[in-house]
Motif scaffolding. Structure first.
Motif, PDB file in Angstrom:
ATOM      1  N   ASN A  88       0.809  -0.783  -0.124  1.00  0.00           N
ATOM      2  CA  ASN A  88       0.278   0.166  -0.214  1.00  0.00           C
ATOM      3  C   ASN A  88       0.450   1.415   0.037  1.00  0.00           C
ATOM      4  O   ASN A  88       0.554   2.595  -0.798  1.00  0.00           O
ATOM      5  N   LYS A  95       0.378   6.153  -7.434  1.00  0.00           N
ATOM      6  CA  LYS A  95      -1.431   6.578  -8.018  1.00  0.00           C
ATOM      7  C   LYS A  95      -1.813   6.786  -6.318  1.00  0.00           C
ATOM      8  O   LYS A  95      -2.450   5.565  -5.661  1.00  0.00           O
ATOM      9  N   TYR A  98      -4.998   4.992  -5.741  1.00  0.00           N
ATOM     10  CA  TYR A  98      -5.310   4.226  -4.478  1.00  0.00           C
ATOM     11  C   TYR A  98      -5.935   4.517  -2.894  1.00  0.00           C
ATOM     12  O   TYR A  98      -6.466   3.583  -2.242  1.00  0.00           O
ATOM     13  N   ASP A 142     -10.861  -3.318  -7.790  1.00  0.00           N
ATOM     14  CA  ASP A 142      -9.454  -2.157  -8.091  1.00  0.00           C
ATOM     15  C   ASP A 142      -8.144  -2.001  -6.862  1.00  0.00           C
ATOM     16  O   ASP A 142      -7.642  -1.779  -7.777  1.00  0.00           O
ATOM     17  N   ILE A 143      -8.771  -2.709  -6.253  1.00  0.00           N
ATOM     18  CA  ILE A 143      -6.727  -2.259  -5.140  1.00  0.00           C
ATOM     19  C   ILE A 143      -6.470  -4.236  -5.557  1.00  0.00           C
ATOM     20  O   ILE A 143      -4.973  -3.650  -5.838  1.00  0.00           O
ATOM     21  N   GLU A 146      -4.518  -3.648  -8.594  1.00  0.00           N
ATOM     22  CA  GLU A 146      -3.109  -1.982  -9.163  1.00  0.00           C
ATOM     23  C   GLU A 146      -2.078  -2.757  -8.138  1.00  0.00           C
ATOM     24  O   GLU A 146      -1.212  -2.751  -8.052  1.00  0.00           O
TER      25      GLU A 146
END
Length: 332
Positions: A88, A95, A98, A142-143, A146
């Motif tokens: 993270n 990004k 995020y 989405d997480i 990424e």
């Protein structure tokens, strides 16, 4: 530099009054000024380009930073949450949006867990749980994508990092374990299916048992998981290489070198890894202008052998003294 707790302890225990740090960073977008003021009464005040910042999210993506502290050496054998936090921290910088996804996912997760409790008590219909399930899948997918992208990029960098370490380098590969294939077209569908399959378990624990909050990052060398089969030296070398790979990852995304901070890490590395880090720092710091890599290391170790012209040593004998360092001042 020191970790936040270290600064706070220094202020309170030694009566230093105000601690103030101001730094100007040059980037492709121009100069950025960051300042921190901390005292025992009002706490900490951050400013970005002279404007007070009240939320951490306002700093995200402004200045690329790679931090290496002794606790990071637990990345290999520690709990999965440490490795998720590492991913993270890198993706947020490359990004910033995020960050918003993580916040939204966290709120949705809490709401879904509460809905599971309410359904178990007979207070709501299962459709209320399904509403939160749909949002959880959307934010979570989405997480996952990424994170998978980050892992693939770092793996592509790792071969070059190994070469930088020379004979001290090891083969290192990251593997991202999640609910389904992140590259697949049906990630959302598969995510939903797994949640449905585990619903009976979730109702027992009143918790969401599948999703990015349960993902795992594993590190392998020559096909063997370092957590289970790596020696202590290999595990620490792997973390060091991972941090250097993070430097190159952010370099690719920002088109400039990130500021790199090593806080009291040398004491945790064996002699071979210390030498490897020294050689690496000298090699990477040689450059000119904007391309020069800036790395700060704090340590209580003697660094007499670090006598390269590319490395500047600053000796602080009494941490209770007021010490002011700027670009024109030589401190010893």
């Amino acid at each position: 530099f020191q970790a936040e707790d270290g600064i706070r302890d220094l202020v309170r225990s030694r009566g230093l009054g105000d601690v103030y740090k101001r730094q100007i960073f040059s980037s492709a977008e121009g100069a950025k000024e960051v300042s921190l003021r901390m005292d025992s009464e009002s706490g900490k005040i951050f400013k970005l380009n002279g404007k007070e910042v009240n939320r951490l999210s306002e700093f995200v993506g402004e200045i690329p930073v790679v931090l290496f502290v002794p606790d990071d050496l637990r990345l290999i054998k520690g709990e999965p949450e440490l490795r998720r936090k590492y991913i993270n921290s890198m993706v947020i910088q490359s990004k910033p949006v995020y960050w918003n996804g993580l916040v939204s996912y966290g709120k949705t997760l809490a709401e879904r867990n509460q809905a599971l409790k309410q359904f178990k008590r007979g207070e709501i219909d299962i459709k209320a749980v399904d509403i939160w399930t749909d949002e959880l899948v959307a934010f979570g997918s989405d997480i996952i994508r990424e994170r998978d992208k980050f892992v693939r990029e770092v793996n592509s960098i790792m071969g070059g990092v190994k070469n930088l370490f020379g004979r001290c380098g090891i083969d290192l590969e990251l593997k991202y374990k999640t609910v389904a294939d992140p590259a697949g077209e049906n990630l959302e569908n598969r995510f939903s299916e797994v949640l449905q399959q585990r619903r009976s378990e979730e109702l027992v624990f009143c918790q969401t048992l599948t999703g990015p909050h349960r993902d795992e990052l594993e590190l392998y060398s020559h096909g063997r998981m370092l957590k289970n089969f790596g020696s202590q030296g290999q595990q620490r070398k792997a973390v060091l290489m991972l941090k250097i790979a993070s430097v190159f990852y952010l370099r690719e995304h920002f088109n400039e070198w990130p500021v790199t901070l090593f806080d009291d890490v040398l004491s945790e590395l064996d002699e071979e890894n210390q030498h490897a880090l020294e050689d690496l720092l000298i090699s990477m710091s040689r450059g000119g202008g904007r391309e020069r890599w800036q790395c700060f290391i704090t340590t209580a170790e003697k660094l007499d052998r670090w006598n390269s012209k590319d490395i500047k040593l600053i000796n602080i004998k009494n941490a209770a003294d007021q010490i002011i360092i700027d670009e024109k001042e030589k401190v010893s």
